[in-house]
Design a protein around this motif. Structure first.
Motif, PDB file in Angstrom:
ATOM      1  N   THR A  99     -69.605   5.901 -39.263  1.00 32.78           N
ATOM      2  CA  THR A  99     -68.997   5.167 -38.155  1.00 32.78           C
ATOM      3  C   THR A  99     -68.639   6.146 -37.052  1.00 32.78           C
ATOM      4  OG1 THR A  99     -67.347   3.469 -37.616  1.00 32.78           O
ATOM      5  CG2 THR A  99     -66.626   5.280 -39.046  1.00 32.78           C
ATOM      6  N   ASN A 100     -67.992   5.639 -36.016  1.00 30.10           N
ATOM      7  CA  ASN A 100     -67.752   6.429 -34.816  1.00 30.10           C
ATOM      8  C   ASN A 100     -66.282   6.692 -34.575  1.00 30.10           C
ATOM      9  OD1 ASN A 100     -70.579   6.213 -33.494  1.00 30.10           O
ATOM     10  ND2 ASN A 100     -70.050   4.115 -34.063  1.00 30.10           N
ATOM     11  N   MET A 101     -65.988   7.891 -34.068  1.00 27.35           N
ATOM     12  CA  MET A 101     -64.638   8.142 -33.583  1.00 27.35           C
ATOM     13  C   MET A 101     -64.394   7.344 -32.308  1.00 27.35           C
ATOM     14  SD  MET A 101     -62.762  11.716 -32.496  1.00 27.35           S
ATOM     15  CE  MET A 101     -62.703  12.401 -34.146  1.00 27.35           C
ATOM     16  N   GLY A 102     -65.463   7.111 -31.547  1.00 24.85           N
ATOM     17  CA  GLY A 102     -65.373   6.274 -30.351  1.00 24.85           C
ATOM     18  C   GLY A 102     -65.767   4.850 -30.667  1.00 24.85           C
ATOM     19  N   HIS A 103     -66.543   4.224 -29.779  1.00 30.90           N
ATOM     20  CA  HIS A 103     -66.854   2.807 -29.948  1.00 30.90           C
ATOM     21  C   HIS A 103     -68.345   2.502 -29.880  1.00 30.90           C
ATOM     22  CE1 HIS A 103     -62.598   3.056 -28.819  1.00 30.90           C
ATOM     23  NE2 HIS A 103     -62.450   1.980 -29.559  1.00 30.90           N
ATOM     24  N   GLN A 104     -69.190   3.515 -30.015  1.00 24.90           N
ATOM     25  CA  GLN A 104     -70.626   3.311 -30.170  1.00 24.90           C
ATOM     26  C   GLN A 104     -71.239   4.639 -30.623  1.00 24.90           C
ATOM     27  OE1 GLN A 104     -72.468   2.547 -26.301  1.00 24.90           O
ATOM     28  NE2 GLN A 104     -73.037   4.693 -26.224  1.00 24.90           N
ATOM     29  N   HIS A 130     -63.344   6.291 -25.291  1.00 23.91           N
ATOM     30  CA  HIS A 130     -62.176   7.072 -25.713  1.00 23.91           C
ATOM     31  C   HIS A 130     -62.111   7.070 -27.233  1.00 23.91           C
ATOM     32  CE1 HIS A 130     -60.670   7.384 -21.629  1.00 23.91           C
ATOM     33  NE2 HIS A 130     -60.896   6.079 -21.482  1.00 23.91           N
ATOM     34  N   PRO A 131     -61.577   8.127 -27.824  1.00 27.70           N
ATOM     35  CA  PRO A 131     -61.500   8.174 -29.288  1.00 27.70           C
ATOM     36  C   PRO A 131     -60.478   7.177 -29.821  1.00 27.70           C
ATOM     37  CG  PRO A 131     -60.331  10.039 -28.331  1.00 27.70           C
ATOM     38  CD  PRO A 131     -61.044   9.347 -27.196  1.00 27.70           C
ATOM     39  N   ARG A 132     -60.716   6.754 -31.018  1.00 24.01           N
ATOM     40  CA  ARG A 132     -59.728   5.911 -31.688  1.00 24.01           C
ATOM     41  C   ARG A 132     -58.454   6.724 -31.909  1.00 24.01           C
ATOM     42  NH1 ARG A 132     -62.711   1.463 -33.407  1.00 24.01           N
ATOM     43  NH2 ARG A 132     -64.964   1.850 -33.370  1.00 24.01           N
ATOM     44  N   SER A 133     -57.342   6.049 -32.102  1.00 24.23           N
ATOM     45  CA  SER A 133     -56.062   6.743 -32.263  1.00 24.23           C
ATOM     46  C   SER A 133     -56.100   7.638 -33.496  1.00 24.23           C
ATOM     47  CB  SER A 133     -54.932   5.723 -32.412  1.00 24.23           C
ATOM     48  OG  SER A 133     -55.036   5.038 -33.659  1.00 24.23           O
ATOM     49  N   LEU A 134     -55.198   8.607 -33.526  1.00 22.58           N
ATOM     50  CA  LEU A 134     -55.118   9.489 -34.683  1.00 22.58           C
ATOM     51  C   LEU A 134     -54.823   8.676 -35.949  1.00 22.58           C
ATOM     52  CD1 LEU A 134     -55.070  12.314 -35.935  1.00 22.58           C
ATOM     53  CD2 LEU A 134     -52.639  12.454 -35.321  1.00 22.58           C
ATOM     54  N   LYS A 135     -53.940   7.680 -35.840  1.00 20.24           N
ATOM     55  CA  LYS A 135     -53.605   6.855 -37.007  1.00 20.24           C
ATOM     56  C   LYS A 135     -54.826   6.120 -37.521  1.00 20.24           C
ATOM     57  CE  LYS A 135     -50.535   3.128 -38.526  1.00 20.24           C
ATOM     58  NZ  LYS A 135     -49.426   2.217 -38.137  1.00 20.24           N
ATOM     59  N   GLU A 136     -55.577   5.458 -36.626  1.00 21.83           N
ATOM     60  CA  GLU A 136     -56.750   4.719 -37.060  1.00 21.83           C
ATOM     61  C   GLU A 136     -57.812   5.659 -37.630  1.00 21.83           C
ATOM     62  OE1 GLU A 136     -60.129   1.554 -35.397  1.00 21.83           O
ATOM     63  OE2 GLU A 136     -58.548   2.266 -34.049  1.00 21.83           O
ATOM     64  N   SER A 137     -57.986   6.810 -37.019  1.00 16.66           N
ATOM     65  CA  SER A 137     -58.973   7.774 -37.496  1.00 16.66           C
ATOM     66  C   SER A 137     -58.617   8.276 -38.896  1.00 16.66           C
ATOM     67  CB  SER A 137     -59.062   8.957 -36.527  1.00 16.66           C
ATOM     68  OG  SER A 137     -59.499   8.539 -35.249  1.00 16.66           O
ATOM     69  N   LEU A 138     -57.341   8.601 -39.098  1.00 13.70           N
ATOM     70  CA  LEU A 138     -56.920   9.083 -40.417  1.00 13.70           C
ATOM     71  C   LEU A 138     -56.962   7.978 -41.461  1.00 13.70           C
ATOM     72  CD1 LEU A 138     -53.947  11.439 -39.463  1.00 13.70           C
ATOM     73  CD2 LEU A 138     -56.190  12.117 -40.356  1.00 13.70           C
ATOM     74  N   HIS A 139     -56.613   6.758 -41.074  1.00 16.66           N
ATOM     75  CA  HIS A 139     -56.694   5.644 -42.025  1.00 16.66           C
ATOM     76  C   HIS A 139     -58.140   5.395 -42.443  1.00 16.66           C
ATOM     77  CE1 HIS A 139     -52.547   3.497 -41.446  1.00 16.66           C
ATOM     78  NE2 HIS A 139     -52.432   4.791 -41.668  1.00 16.66           N
ATOM     79  N   THR A 140     -59.093   5.565 -41.519  1.00 16.58           N
ATOM     80  CA  THR A 140     -60.508   5.439 -41.878  1.00 16.58           C
ATOM     81  C   THR A 140     -60.869   6.487 -42.918  1.00 16.58           C
ATOM     82  OG1 THR A 140     -61.073   4.575 -39.695  1.00 16.58           O
ATOM     83  CG2 THR A 140     -62.869   5.497 -40.998  1.00 16.58           C
ATOM     84  N   LEU A 141     -60.449   7.721 -42.686  1.00 22.16           N
ATOM     85  CA  LEU A 141     -60.702   8.793 -43.648  1.00 22.16           C
ATOM     86  C   LEU A 141     -60.062   8.481 -44.995  1.00 22.16           C
ATOM     87  CD1 LEU A 141     -61.511  11.708 -44.500  1.00 22.16           C
ATOM     88  CD2 LEU A 141     -59.322  12.446 -43.527  1.00 22.16           C
ATOM     89  N   LEU A 142     -58.797   8.079 -44.986  1.00 21.06           N
ATOM     90  CA  LEU A 142     -58.074   7.857 -46.238  1.00 21.06           C
ATOM     91  C   LEU A 142     -58.639   6.681 -47.016  1.00 21.06           C
ATOM     92  CD1 LEU A 142     -54.397   8.552 -45.114  1.00 21.06           C
ATOM     93  CD2 LEU A 142     -55.829   9.961 -46.602  1.00 21.06           C
ATOM     94  N   ARG A 143     -59.106   5.650 -46.320  1.00 18.35           N
ATOM     95  CA  ARG A 143     -59.702   4.518 -47.045  1.00 18.35           C
ATOM     96  C   ARG A 143     -61.021   4.927 -47.688  1.00 18.35           C
ATOM     97  NH1 ARG A 143     -57.080   0.144 -47.430  1.00 18.35           N
ATOM     98  NH2 ARG A 143     -55.439  -0.437 -45.951  1.00 18.35           N
ATOM     99  N   CYS A 144     -61.723   5.876 -47.081  1.00 19.12           N
ATOM    100  CA  CYS A 144     -62.928   6.407 -47.730  1.00 19.12           C
ATOM    101  C   CYS A 144     -62.551   7.241 -48.949  1.00 19.12           C
ATOM    102  CB  CYS A 144     -63.738   7.242 -46.740  1.00 19.12           C
ATOM    103  SG  CYS A 144     -64.550   6.277 -45.448  1.00 19.12           S
ATOM    104  N   VAL A 145     -61.564   8.100 -48.806  1.00 21.36           N
ATOM    105  CA  VAL A 145     -61.100   8.925 -49.932  1.00 21.36           C
ATOM    106  C   VAL A 145     -60.598   8.034 -51.063  1.00 21.36           C
ATOM    107  CG1 VAL A 145     -59.341  10.590 -50.678  1.00 21.36           C
ATOM    108  CG2 VAL A 145     -60.533  10.924 -48.493  1.00 21.36           C
ATOM    109  N   ALA A 190     -62.768  16.028 -28.808  1.00 16.80           N
ATOM    110  CA  ALA A 190     -62.579  17.320 -29.473  1.00 16.80           C
ATOM    111  C   ALA A 190     -61.122  17.507 -29.884  1.00 16.80           C
ATOM    112  CB  ALA A 190     -63.024  18.453 -28.552  1.00 16.80           C
ATOM    113  N   ALA A 191     -60.195  17.069 -29.011  1.00 19.51           N
ATOM    114  CA  ALA A 191     -58.773  17.183 -29.333  1.00 19.51           C
ATOM    115  C   ALA A 191     -58.412  16.324 -30.537  1.00 19.51           C
ATOM    116  CB  ALA A 191     -57.929  16.776 -28.121  1.00 19.51           C
ATOM    117  N   ARG A 192     -58.975  15.095 -30.596  1.00 19.33           N
ATOM    118  CA  ARG A 192     -58.698  14.221 -31.737  1.00 19.33           C
ATOM    119  C   ARG A 192     -59.234  14.832 -33.033  1.00 19.33           C
ATOM    120  NH1 ARG A 192     -55.885  11.938 -30.679  1.00 19.33           N
ATOM    121  NH2 ARG A 192     -56.250   9.891 -29.757  1.00 19.33           N
ATOM    122  N   ALA A 193     -60.421  15.421 -32.981  1.00 17.68           N
ATOM    123  CA  ALA A 193     -60.994  16.061 -34.164  1.00 17.68           C
ATOM    124  C   ALA A 193     -60.096  17.199 -34.644  1.00 17.68           C
ATOM    125  CB  ALA A 193     -62.396  16.577 -33.868  1.00 17.68           C
ATOM    126  N   ARG A 194     -59.547  17.975 -33.705  1.00 18.30           N
ATOM    127  CA  ARG A 194     -58.649  19.074 -34.090  1.00 18.30           C
ATOM    128  C   ARG A 194     -57.350  18.537 -34.693  1.00 18.30           C
ATOM    129  NH1 ARG A 194     -60.599  21.057 -28.975  1.00 18.30           N
ATOM    130  NH2 ARG A 194     -62.096  22.754 -29.317  1.00 18.30           N
TER     131      ARG A 194
END
Length: 209
Positions: A82-87, A95-110, A133-137
């Motif tokens: 999936t995407n950090m953005g929207h396509q 724009h990147p998804r929020s840090l919370k949504e991005s981490l929740h995506t990761l945690l639901r995979c884990v 890049a900032a969101r990834a960091r």
């Protein structure tokens, strides 16, 4: 060319637009295995429909590839793409998804015992947009502080729920809370005896088994 002249290749990621793949799956699969015996191959060599590709590995692959959403919790090896953005790729004013949504995506995979392929599209000059890049960091900083509960773990022992997921390694179970407002958490019973419960910073948590 690709599998012969670039050293050891760990992954072959076949993609197509959701229609029957134009390649001969067995021929490609057998050749890839011959040239790179340890290579990992995704499940898009076969002419699955997009829905099927989410759940079935098939004869010529190692894992399933649900796209745009986190898969369920089961024995099939899977990786959400999936995407950090929207396509896919890059577009103006994304724009990147929020840090919370991005981490929740990761945690639901884990917690679902899967992997995450999290796309960032570079612009036309090959540069990653600064906000992506900032969101990834930011994600990397969070993972660095909580890596024991992420890396080399398996999903479970509890089935993912709306407010939490879990992962485990050895005799440790990690509960990832997705709703920070709860003051009490009830989990399904397990046969093992729980010896202690602590927050990640070492603070003891009261519990009853």
């Amino acid at each position: 060319e690709l599998l012969s002249n670039y050293g050891k290749i760990g992954l072959l990621w076949i993609d197509f637009e959701g229609w029957p793949s134009p390649v001969a799956p067995k021929k490609v699969y057998d050749l890839a295995r011959k040239l790179q015996p340890e290579i990992i191959i995704n499940n898009r060599l076969e002419p699955f429909t997009p829905d099927e590709s989410h759940a079935y590995i098939g004869k010529y692959a190692d894992y399933a590839t649900p796209e745009g959403f986190v898969a369920g919790y089961g024995k099939t090896a899977w990786e959400t793409c999936t995407n950090m953005g929207h396509q896919w790729a890059w577009k103006f004013n994304d724009h990147p998804r929020s840090l919370k949504e991005s981490l929740h995506t990761l945690l639901r995979c884990v917690g679902g015992n899967g992997n995450l392929l999290f796309n960032i599209g570079p612009d036309s000059t090959g540069i990653f947009p600064t906000d992506f890049a900032a969101r990834a960091r930011e994600m990397g900083d969070w993972i660095g502080k909580n890596k024991e509960a992420i890396y080399n773990t398996k999903g479970g022992v509890f089935t993912p729920a709306q407010n939490y997921v879990s992962s485990f390694k050895g005799n440790k179970i990690f509960i990832h809370l997705l709703n920070g407002s709860a003051t009490e958490l009830k989990l399904p019973g397990i046969s093992a005896k729980v010896k202690s419960a602590v927050l990640f910073d070492g603070t003891k948590v009261g519990f009853v088994q």
